[in-house]
Design a protein around this motif. Structure first.
Motif, PDB file in Angstrom:
ATOM      1  N   ALA A 119       0.826  -1.214   0.000  1.00 32.26           N
ATOM      2  CA  ALA A 119       0.000   0.000   0.000  1.00 32.26           C
ATOM      3  C   ALA A 119       0.853   1.254   0.000  1.00 32.26           C
ATOM      4  N   CYS A 120       1.950   1.210   0.755  1.00 28.99           N
ATOM      5  CA  CYS A 120       2.818   2.393   0.875  1.00 28.99           C
ATOM      6  C   CYS A 120       3.714   2.575  -0.336  1.00 28.99           C
ATOM      7  N   SER A 121       3.874   1.514  -1.140  1.00 27.15           N
ATOM      8  CA  SER A 121       4.756   1.637  -2.308  1.00 27.15           C
ATOM      9  C   SER A 121       4.205   2.624  -3.317  1.00 27.15           C
ATOM     10  N   ALA A 122       2.889   2.862  -3.278  1.00 30.62           N
ATOM     11  CA  ALA A 122       2.270   3.814  -4.205  1.00 30.62           C
ATOM     12  C   ALA A 122       2.272   5.226  -3.658  1.00 30.62           C
ATOM     13  N   CYS A 123       2.676   5.351  -2.398  1.00 30.89           N
ATOM     14  CA  CYS A 123       2.696   6.680  -1.778  1.00 30.89           C
ATOM     15  C   CYS A 123       3.984   7.404  -2.150  1.00 30.89           C
ATOM     16  N   SER A 124       3.894   8.720  -2.300  1.00 28.98           N
ATOM     17  CA  SER A 124       5.095   9.522  -2.565  1.00 28.98           C
ATOM     18  C   SER A 124       5.466  10.269  -1.297  1.00 28.98           C
ATOM     19  N   LEU A 125       6.713  10.203  -0.932  1.00 34.60           N
ATOM     20  CA  LEU A 125       7.173  10.874   0.273  1.00 34.60           C
ATOM     21  C   LEU A 125       7.241  12.378   0.038  1.00 34.60           C
ATOM     22  N   PRO A 126       6.995  13.191   1.053  1.00 32.18           N
ATOM     23  CA  PRO A 126       7.077  14.649   0.887  1.00 32.18           C
ATOM     24  C   PRO A 126       8.505  15.076   0.551  1.00 32.18           C
ATOM     25  N   ALA A 127       8.610  16.122  -0.276  1.00 34.92           N
ATOM     26  CA  ALA A 127       9.931  16.616  -0.665  1.00 34.92           C
ATOM     27  C   ALA A 127      10.630  17.203   0.542  1.00 34.92           C
ATOM     28  N   THR A 128      11.915  16.974   0.630  1.00 34.87           N
ATOM     29  CA  THR A 128      12.684  17.500   1.762  1.00 34.87           C
ATOM     30  C   THR A 128      13.244  18.881   1.464  1.00 34.87           C
ATOM     31  N   GLU A 129      13.170  19.314   0.219  1.00 29.84           N
ATOM     32  CA  GLU A 129      13.721  20.616  -0.169  1.00 29.84           C
ATOM     33  C   GLU A 129      12.851  21.739   0.391  1.00 29.84           C
ATOM     34  N   THR A 130      13.491  22.766   0.945  1.00 31.25           N
ATOM     35  CA  THR A 130      12.765  23.894   1.507  1.00 31.25           C
ATOM     36  C   THR A 130      12.182  24.750   0.390  1.00 31.25           C
ATOM     37  N   VAL A 131      10.903  25.053   0.487  1.00 38.39           N
ATOM     38  CA  VAL A 131      10.224  25.865  -0.526  1.00 38.39           C
ATOM     39  C   VAL A 131       9.863  27.203   0.095  1.00 38.39           C
ATOM     40  N   VAL A 132      10.193  28.294  -0.595  1.00 36.36           N
ATOM     41  CA  VAL A 132       9.868  29.629  -0.100  1.00 36.36           C
ATOM     42  C   VAL A 132       8.365  29.858  -0.245  1.00 36.36           C
ATOM     43  N   GLU A 133       7.743  30.260   0.826  1.00 40.50           N
ATOM     44  CA  GLU A 133       6.307  30.499   0.798  1.00 40.50           C
ATOM     45  C   GLU A 133       5.996  31.723  -0.067  1.00 40.50           C
ATOM     46  N   PRO A 134       4.837  31.746  -0.740  1.00 38.25           N
ATOM     47  CA  PRO A 134       4.461  32.913  -1.537  1.00 38.25           C
ATOM     48  C   PRO A 134       4.177  34.102  -0.639  1.00 38.25           C
ATOM     49  N   ILE A 135       4.021  35.263  -1.244  1.00 38.75           N
ATOM     50  CA  ILE A 135       3.717  36.468  -0.487  1.00 38.75           C
ATOM     51  C   ILE A 135       2.468  36.239   0.356  1.00 38.75           C
ATOM     52  N   ASP A 136       2.509  36.716   1.586  1.00 37.57           N
ATOM     53  CA  ASP A 136       1.388  36.550   2.506  1.00 37.57           C
ATOM     54  C   ASP A 136       0.100  37.053   1.851  1.00 37.57           C
ATOM     55  N   PRO A 137      -0.925  36.211   1.739  1.00 36.79           N
ATOM     56  CA  PRO A 137      -2.169  36.641   1.096  1.00 36.79           C
ATOM     57  C   PRO A 137      -2.870  37.776   1.832  1.00 36.79           C
ATOM     58  N   ALA A 138      -2.500  37.985   3.094  1.00 32.27           N
ATOM     59  CA  ALA A 138      -3.115  39.070   3.867  1.00 32.27           C
ATOM     60  C   ALA A 138      -2.465  40.415   3.553  1.00 32.27           C
ATOM     61  N   ARG A 139      -1.375  40.402   2.807  1.00 35.07           N
ATOM     62  CA  ARG A 139      -0.646  41.637   2.506  1.00 35.07           C
ATOM     63  C   ARG A 139      -1.487  42.592   1.669  1.00 35.07           C
ATOM     64  N   LYS A 140      -1.417  43.865   2.006  1.00 32.19           N
ATOM     65  CA  LYS A 140      -2.063  44.920   1.234  1.00 32.19           C
ATOM     66  C   LYS A 140      -1.003  45.660   0.424  1.00 32.19           C
ATOM     67  N   LEU A 141      -1.274  45.926  -0.837  1.00 35.27           N
ATOM     68  CA  LEU A 141      -0.390  46.811  -1.582  1.00 35.27           C
ATOM     69  C   LEU A 141      -0.541  48.211  -1.006  1.00 35.27           C
ATOM     70  N   ILE A 142       0.541  48.966  -1.012  1.00 39.52           N
ATOM     71  CA  ILE A 142       0.517  50.291  -0.392  1.00 39.52           C
ATOM     72  C   ILE A 142      -0.506  51.199  -1.064  1.00 39.52           C
ATOM     73  N   GLY A 143      -0.690  51.036  -2.374  1.00 39.95           N
ATOM     74  CA  GLY A 143      -1.694  51.831  -3.082  1.00 39.95           C
ATOM     75  C   GLY A 143      -3.089  51.642  -2.513  1.00 39.95           C
ATOM     76  N   THR A 144      -3.385  50.442  -2.043  1.00 41.28           N
ATOM     77  CA  THR A 144      -4.687  50.155  -1.431  1.00 41.28           C
ATOM     78  C   THR A 144      -4.822  50.888  -0.106  1.00 41.28           C
ATOM     79  N   VAL A 145      -3.715  50.984   0.621  1.00 39.95           N
ATOM     80  CA  VAL A 145      -3.718  51.704   1.900  1.00 39.95           C
ATOM     81  C   VAL A 145      -3.860  53.205   1.664  1.00 39.95           C
ATOM     82  N   GLN A 146      -3.154  53.724   0.665  1.00 37.94           N
ATOM     83  CA  GLN A 146      -3.189  55.155   0.380  1.00 37.94           C
ATOM     84  C   GLN A 146      -4.536  55.594  -0.186  1.00 37.94           C
TER      85      GLN A 146
END
Length: 215
Positions: A17-44
């Motif tokens: 059963a586990c032979s069909a499973c793929s192990l998670p990648a060990t390479e560190t992945v940079v997270e995308p820009i925080d979705p909660a971020r506001k562009l400064i133009g939106t603030v202004q």
């Protein structure tokens, strides 16, 4: 013997059963820009006063002008540590940041950050430096994320100080206020943590639509 055979069959089934499973990648992945971020133009916004006045926001940008200066000054840092450099007790501790823009020429891509000294929370990025007040040391050219509350400050409160460094910035309407973020948290963004580049463009003219942008 029977128990051993049952255990062996169960183990074989689990392995198949586990032979069909793929192990998670060990390479560190940079997270995308925080979705909660506001562009400064939106603030202004497009008006003289921010449409998000009084709201808590997260922005990210490059420091284009630093009222506190980029060089070390033990005397000044002592004042900041004691809280004598912020608010009504003295000149504000702060700097201007600018982001990559929202594509709307009617909104400014820059904003003033009121770094509230000992009231600003401590962040621990890997290669950051710290002032005596244990806040992140911010210099012209640094890329930062800022969490804080949107406020409007009098023009005179964000006037240049003798130690100011960086690019000249547009101050907007001389009779109006300057949109600012009263920082509750400041973090230096290390190169490895940058999801995308931020290219800072000079303002084409001095107006409300270019307030706080480098000239």
């Amino acid at each position: 013997m029977r128990n051993k055979e049952v255990t062996g069959v169960a183990l074989m089934a689990w392995m198949l059963a586990c032979s069909a499973c793929s192990l998670p990648a060990t390479e560190t992945v940079v997270e995308p820009i925080d979705p909660a971020r506001k562009l400064i133009g939106t603030v202004q916004g497009t008006g003289a006063v921010s449409p998000l006045l009084g709201s808590d926001v997260l922005v990210e940008g490059v420091v284009v002008r630093n009222l506190m200066g980029d060089s070390d000054d033990v005397g000044q840092e002592m004042k900041e540590t004691l809280g004598e450099g912020a608010g009504s007790a003295g000149p504000p501790i702060g700097w201007f940041i600018q982001d990559e823009g929202d594509g709307n020429p009617a909104t400014s891509d820059g904003v003033f950050v009121l770094d509230q000294g000992y009231d600003t929370s401590i962040n621990m990025p890997a290669d950051a430096e710290y002032t005596m007040r244990l806040g992140s040391r911010v210099r012209t050219g640094d890329r930062v994320t800022v969490r804080g509350r949107v406020v409007e400050l009098p023009q005179a409160q964000v006037a240049d100080q003798p130690r100011s460094t960086g690019h000249a910035v547009s101050r907007g309407d001389a009779d109006g206020s300057v949109t600012a973020i009263a920082a509750m948290s400041v973090t230096l963004v290390a190169p490895a943590e940058r999801a995308s580049p931020i290219t800072v463009l000079p303002a084409s003219a001095v107006s409300e639509a270019t307030e706080a942008m480098r000239r």
